[in-house]
Design a protein around this motif. Structure first.
Motif, PDB file in Angstrom:
ATOM      1  N   PRO A  99       0.827  -1.207   0.000  1.00 13.41           N
ATOM      2  CA  PRO A  99       0.000   0.000   0.000  1.00 13.41           C
ATOM      3  C   PRO A  99       0.867   1.266   0.000  1.00 13.41           C
ATOM      4  O   PRO A  99       1.998   1.226   0.488  1.00 13.41           O
ATOM      5  CB  PRO A  99      -0.795  -0.122   1.303  1.00 13.41           C
ATOM      6  N   PRO A 100       0.357   2.365  -0.530  1.00 19.65           N
ATOM      7  CA  PRO A 100      -0.971   2.517  -1.125  1.00 19.65           C
ATOM      8  C   PRO A 100      -1.026   1.901  -2.515  1.00 19.65           C
ATOM      9  O   PRO A 100      -0.123   2.108  -3.328  1.00 19.65           O
ATOM     10  CB  PRO A 100      -1.161   4.033  -1.173  1.00 19.65           C
ATOM     11  N   LEU A 117      -0.649   7.890 -16.397  1.00 18.42           N
ATOM     12  CA  LEU A 117      -0.797   7.140 -15.151  1.00 18.42           C
ATOM     13  C   LEU A 117      -2.124   6.390 -15.157  1.00 18.42           C
ATOM     14  O   LEU A 117      -3.178   6.960 -15.456  1.00 18.42           O
ATOM     15  CB  LEU A 117      -0.746   8.094 -13.949  1.00 18.42           C
ATOM     16  N   ARG A 118      -2.063   5.118 -14.787  1.00 16.86           N
ATOM     17  CA  ARG A 118      -3.261   4.293 -14.785  1.00 16.86           C
ATOM     18  C   ARG A 118      -4.199   4.677 -13.639  1.00 16.86           C
ATOM     19  O   ARG A 118      -3.767   5.111 -12.576  1.00 16.86           O
ATOM     20  CB  ARG A 118      -2.869   2.816 -14.629  1.00 16.86           C
ATOM     21  N   TYR A 119      -5.497   4.521 -13.888  1.00 15.98           N
ATOM     22  CA  TYR A 119      -6.494   4.646 -12.829  1.00 15.98           C
ATOM     23  C   TYR A 119      -7.502   3.516 -12.985  1.00 15.98           C
ATOM     24  O   TYR A 119      -7.539   2.838 -14.009  1.00 15.98           O
ATOM     25  CB  TYR A 119      -7.174   6.017 -12.848  1.00 15.98           C
ATOM     26  N   ALA A 120      -8.311   3.303 -11.969  1.00 22.01           N
ATOM     27  CA  ALA A 120      -9.227   2.162 -11.955  1.00 22.01           C
ATOM     28  C   ALA A 120     -10.660   2.623 -12.182  1.00 22.01           C
ATOM     29  O   ALA A 120     -11.224   3.330 -11.345  1.00 22.01           O
ATOM     30  CB  ALA A 120      -9.129   1.405 -10.632  1.00 22.01           C
ATOM     31  N   GLN A 155       0.427  10.095  -6.436  1.00 18.36           N
ATOM     32  CA  GLN A 155       1.070  11.230  -5.782  1.00 18.36           C
ATOM     33  C   GLN A 155       1.667  10.848  -4.431  1.00 18.36           C
ATOM     34  O   GLN A 155       2.665  11.427  -3.984  1.00 18.36           O
ATOM     35  CB  GLN A 155       0.054  12.367  -5.622  1.00 18.36           C
ATOM     36  N   MET A 156       1.064   9.839  -3.782  1.00 15.50           N
ATOM     37  CA  MET A 156       1.556   9.374  -2.487  1.00 15.50           C
ATOM     38  C   MET A 156       2.692   8.359  -2.619  1.00 15.50           C
ATOM     39  O   MET A 156       3.172   7.843  -1.614  1.00 15.50           O
ATOM     40  CB  MET A 156       0.419   8.731  -1.704  1.00 15.50           C
ATOM     41  N   GLY A 157       3.103   8.059  -3.860  1.00 18.60           N
ATOM     42  CA  GLY A 157       4.152   7.076  -4.069  1.00 18.60           C
ATOM     43  C   GLY A 157       3.630   5.677  -4.293  1.00 18.60           C
ATOM     44  O   GLY A 157       4.405   4.720  -4.354  1.00 18.60           O
ATOM     45  N   GLY A 158       2.302   5.531  -4.405  1.00 18.71           N
ATOM     46  CA  GLY A 158       1.700   4.231  -4.666  1.00 18.71           C
ATOM     47  C   GLY A 158       1.535   3.976  -6.152  1.00 18.71           C
ATOM     48  O   GLY A 158       2.143   4.650  -6.989  1.00 18.71           O
ATOM     49  N   SER A 159       0.679   3.007  -6.491  1.00 15.50           N
ATOM     50  CA  SER A 159       0.454   2.693  -7.896  1.00 15.50           C
ATOM     51  C   SER A 159      -0.929   2.096  -8.091  1.00 15.50           C
ATOM     52  O   SER A 159      -1.592   1.679  -7.131  1.00 15.50           O
ATOM     53  CB  SER A 159       1.522   1.718  -8.423  1.00 15.50           C
ATOM     54  N   VAL A 160      -1.349   2.071  -9.348  1.00 17.11           N
ATOM     55  CA  VAL A 160      -2.623   1.487  -9.761  1.00 17.11           C
ATOM     56  C   VAL A 160      -2.319   0.502 -10.869  1.00 17.11           C
ATOM     57  O   VAL A 160      -1.687   0.868 -11.861  1.00 17.11           O
ATOM     58  CB  VAL A 160      -3.602   2.570 -10.268  1.00 17.11           C
ATOM     59  N   GLU A 161      -2.747  -0.755 -10.703  1.00 19.41           N
ATOM     60  CA  GLU A 161      -2.433  -1.777 -11.694  1.00 19.41           C
ATOM     61  C   GLU A 161      -3.670  -2.618 -11.989  1.00 19.41           C
ATOM     62  O   GLU A 161      -4.513  -2.837 -11.118  1.00 19.41           O
ATOM     63  CB  GLU A 161      -1.298  -2.686 -11.204  1.00 19.41           C
ATOM     64  N   SER A 162      -3.733  -3.121 -13.209  1.00 15.39           N
ATOM     65  CA  SER A 162      -4.826  -3.999 -13.621  1.00 15.39           C
ATOM     66  C   SER A 162      -4.487  -5.440 -13.272  1.00 15.39           C
ATOM     67  O   SER A 162      -3.350  -5.883 -13.459  1.00 15.39           O
ATOM     68  CB  SER A 162      -5.057  -3.865 -15.131  1.00 15.39           C
TER      69      SER A 162
END
Length: 213
Positions: A99-100, A117-120, A155-162
């Motif tokens: 996380p995040p 940048l990916r989003y969900a 922005q918090m250093g996390g990521s979004v992945e499929s």
């Protein structure tokens, strides 16, 4: 057994909503599914005119959140059809990432991106990630809250992945809901999104943002 809360906005016919609930339960025998179906009054008065107090789909997700009990929270549309074990596979995917982190259900393409940048669009978070990132911004009605959430995660250093092992199919309906209520909030939502993020992404800002109806 893990519990996954799934927020399902009941924007359309209750029979359709119940069918989606039944299919998701049947497709995920390895987990307990805690479904939160938001009241239709949160989303739409079935009329042709947009009302000043129209809450919007993202508001429905937000209003349902306090009633969730699971260690993971997923948001889907009432048009979603799952594959076997997609929810448990999403939970495994979240557990394998620090996380995040936001996981997106795989819908047969590489997934949406904004500013690279990916989003969900339809996704899931663990409680820990949600405590860090938050949830949808209540200022948005029907557009850009998912993009905003993803950008906050990055922005918090996390990521979004499929998650390729968690497929759902979405048959987005060109119906009265899409034509009358949802589409009419696009400009308002876009202006909120622009005020929030334009300064940070000024050099990458598109002339016509993705997703315009």
């Amino acid at each position: 057994m893990r519990t996954i809360s799934v927020i399902l906005p009941a924007a359309r016919d209750a029979v359709l909503t119940q069918r989606v609930v039944d299919v998701f339960n049947a497709a995920n025998p390895a987990v307990h599914v805690d479904f939160i179906v938001s009241s239709p009054s949160f989303i739409i008065e079935r009329a042709t005119n947009v009302r000043d107090n129209y809450a919007g789909v993202f508001k429905a997700f937000i209003l349902a959140l306090p009633f969730t009990k699971g260690d993971y929270v997923a948001w889907i549309s009432d048009e979603a059809m799952p594959t076997t074990n997609c929810l448990s596979n999403m939970a495994d995917f979240l557990d394998a990432n620090t996380p995040p982190f936001i996981a997106e259900f795989f819908v047969g393409d590489e997934g949406p991106k904004q500013f690279g940048l990916r989003y969900a669009r339809w996704g899931m978070m663990s409680r820990k990630s949600m405590d860090m990132i938050g949830f949808f911004d209540e200022r948005y009605q029907n557009y850009f809250a998912d993009v905003d959430l993803g950008l906050r995660c990055w922005q918090m250093g996390g990521s979004v992945e499929s998650c390729g092992q968690a497929s759902i199919s979405i048959n987005q309906l060109n119906d009265e809901l899409s034509r009358s209520h949802v589409g009419k909030s696009w400009k308002r939502d876009y202006l909120i999104f622009r005020r929030t993020w334009h300064a940070k992404f000024r050099d990458q800002w598109p002339d016509e943002p993705e997703g315009s109806p």
